[in-house]
Design a protein around this motif. Structure first.
Motif, PDB file in Angstrom:
ATOM      1  N   UNK A 104      12.974  49.962  99.754  1.00 38.01           N
ATOM      2  CA  UNK A 104      14.028  50.331  98.762  1.00 38.01           C
ATOM      3  C   UNK A 104      15.350  50.180  99.395  1.00 38.01           C
ATOM      4  N   UNK A 105      16.231  49.269  98.657  1.00 36.35           N
ATOM      5  CA  UNK A 105      17.358  49.270  99.093  1.00 36.35           C
ATOM      6  C   UNK A 105      18.368  50.371  98.641  1.00 36.35           C
ATOM      7  N   UNK A 106      18.773  50.999  99.862  1.00 40.49           N
ATOM      8  CA  UNK A 106      19.549  52.323  99.796  1.00 40.49           C
ATOM      9  C   UNK A 106      20.747  52.018  99.545  1.00 40.49           C
ATOM     10  N   UNK A 107      21.560  51.180 100.093  1.00 41.07           N
ATOM     11  CA  UNK A 107      23.188  51.126 100.103  1.00 41.07           C
ATOM     12  C   UNK A 107      23.571  49.621 100.416  1.00 41.07           C
ATOM     13  N   UNK A 108      24.399  49.235  99.984  1.00 43.72           N
ATOM     14  CA  UNK A 108      25.092  48.026 100.455  1.00 43.72           C
ATOM     15  C   UNK A 108      26.671  47.907 100.267  1.00 43.72           C
ATOM     16  N   UNK A 109      27.171  47.170 101.143  1.00 42.99           N
ATOM     17  CA  UNK A 109      28.723  47.035 101.097  1.00 42.99           C
ATOM     18  C   UNK A 109      29.276  45.756 101.327  1.00 42.99           C
ATOM     19  N   UNK A 110      29.960  45.069 100.546  1.00 41.31           N
ATOM     20  CA  UNK A 110      30.536  43.836 100.649  1.00 41.31           C
ATOM     21  C   UNK A 110      31.837  43.614 101.645  1.00 41.31           C
ATOM     22  N   UNK A 111      32.216  42.512 101.815  1.00 39.65           N
ATOM     23  CA  UNK A 111      33.410  42.302 102.899  1.00 39.65           C
ATOM     24  C   UNK A 111      34.614  42.983 102.229  1.00 39.65           C
ATOM     25  N   UNK A 112      34.723  43.344 100.827  1.00 30.75           N
ATOM     26  CA  UNK A 112      35.830  43.822 100.469  1.00 30.75           C
ATOM     27  C   UNK A 112      35.579  45.616 100.355  1.00 30.75           C
ATOM     28  N   UNK A 113      34.550  45.978 100.860  1.00 32.18           N
ATOM     29  CA  UNK A 113      34.449  47.432 100.961  1.00 32.18           C
ATOM     30  C   UNK A 113      33.796  47.957  99.758  1.00 32.18           C
ATOM     31  N   UNK A 114      33.369  47.067  98.783  1.00 31.15           N
ATOM     32  CA  UNK A 114      32.635  47.639  97.340  1.00 31.15           C
ATOM     33  C   UNK A 114      31.366  47.954  97.667  1.00 31.15           C
ATOM     34  N   UNK A 115      30.915  49.241  97.179  1.00 28.54           N
ATOM     35  CA  UNK A 115      29.603  49.877  97.735  1.00 28.54           C
ATOM     36  C   UNK A 115      28.754  49.985  96.305  1.00 28.54           C
ATOM     37  N   UNK A 116      27.485  49.911  96.599  1.00 28.40           N
ATOM     38  CA  UNK A 116      26.666  50.067  95.578  1.00 28.40           C
ATOM     39  C   UNK A 116      25.404  50.836  96.209  1.00 28.40           C
ATOM     40  N   UNK A 117      24.696  51.421  95.152  1.00 29.46           N
ATOM     41  CA  UNK A 117      23.729  52.713  95.711  1.00 29.46           C
ATOM     42  C   UNK A 117      22.516  52.377  95.177  1.00 29.46           C
ATOM     43  N   UNK A 118      21.432  53.001  95.539  1.00 29.45           N
ATOM     44  CA  UNK A 118      20.184  53.246  94.739  1.00 29.45           C
ATOM     45  C   UNK A 118      20.456  54.521  93.956  1.00 29.45           C
ATOM     46  N   UNK A 119      19.616  54.767  92.737  1.00 26.30           N
ATOM     47  CA  UNK A 119      20.099  55.944  92.045  1.00 26.30           C
ATOM     48  C   UNK A 119      19.433  57.128  92.669  1.00 26.30           C
ATOM     49  N   UNK A 120      18.521  56.767  93.672  1.00 26.81           N
ATOM     50  CA  UNK A 120      18.043  58.032  94.318  1.00 26.81           C
ATOM     51  C   UNK A 120      18.891  58.739  95.286  1.00 26.81           C
ATOM     52  N   UNK A 121      19.982  58.173  95.564  1.00 28.03           N
ATOM     53  CA  UNK A 121      20.760  58.369  96.969  1.00 28.03           C
ATOM     54  C   UNK A 121      22.255  58.571  96.096  1.00 28.03           C
TER      55      UNK A 121
END
Length: 129
Positions: free
Chosen positions: A46-63
């Motif tokens: 599962x992909x839990x979280x990711x963040x790009x070079x600008x600091x924009x983050x995304x998350x799995x619904x589960x977390x």
């Protein structure tokens, strides 16, 4: 060659918190998508979280609402602050990095499976009820 080294895993009771850190070395630049994957025995990665070079983050619904990913580009560090941990968060957590046009947890999973993403050795997180 990029190397990723995770730290901060451990055992905690439900409702507790842990902070994972990932140090990156090698030919990695601030424009890499970085994040965290996890895999529990018998479950899909599962992909839990990711963040790009600008600091924009995304998350799995589960977390969402419980985990926070952050990065320090100057020092090539990515952190994952995990609060309100649940037994279902128990898994091996891996730091991942990928160069590409997209940045999300699912994209990091696909990139890692395709062999284009870098991944650390992992750190175990165990949450007891």
């Amino acid at each position: 060659e990029v190397q990723l080294v995770e730290s901060g895993g451990g055992s905690v009771q439900a409702g507790g918190s842990l902070r994972l850190s990932c140090g990156a070395s090698g030919s990695i630049y601030g424009d890499a998508c970085m994040g965290w994957l996890r895999q529990a025995p018998g479950k899909e990665r599962e992909g839990v979280a990711a963040i790009d070079s600008d600091g924009i983050a995304s998350y799995a619904d589960s977390v969402k609402g419980r985990f926070t990913v952050s990065r320090d580009n100057a020092n090539n560090i990515v952190n994952l602050m995990m609060n309100s941990l649940k037994p279902e968060d128990t898994a091996m957590y891996y730091c991942a990095a990928n160069f590409g046009p997209y940045c999300s947890g699912p994209y990091l999973v696909r990139a890692q499976e395709a062999g284009t993403a870098y991944r650390g050795q992992g750190t175990q997180v165990t949450v007891s009820s």
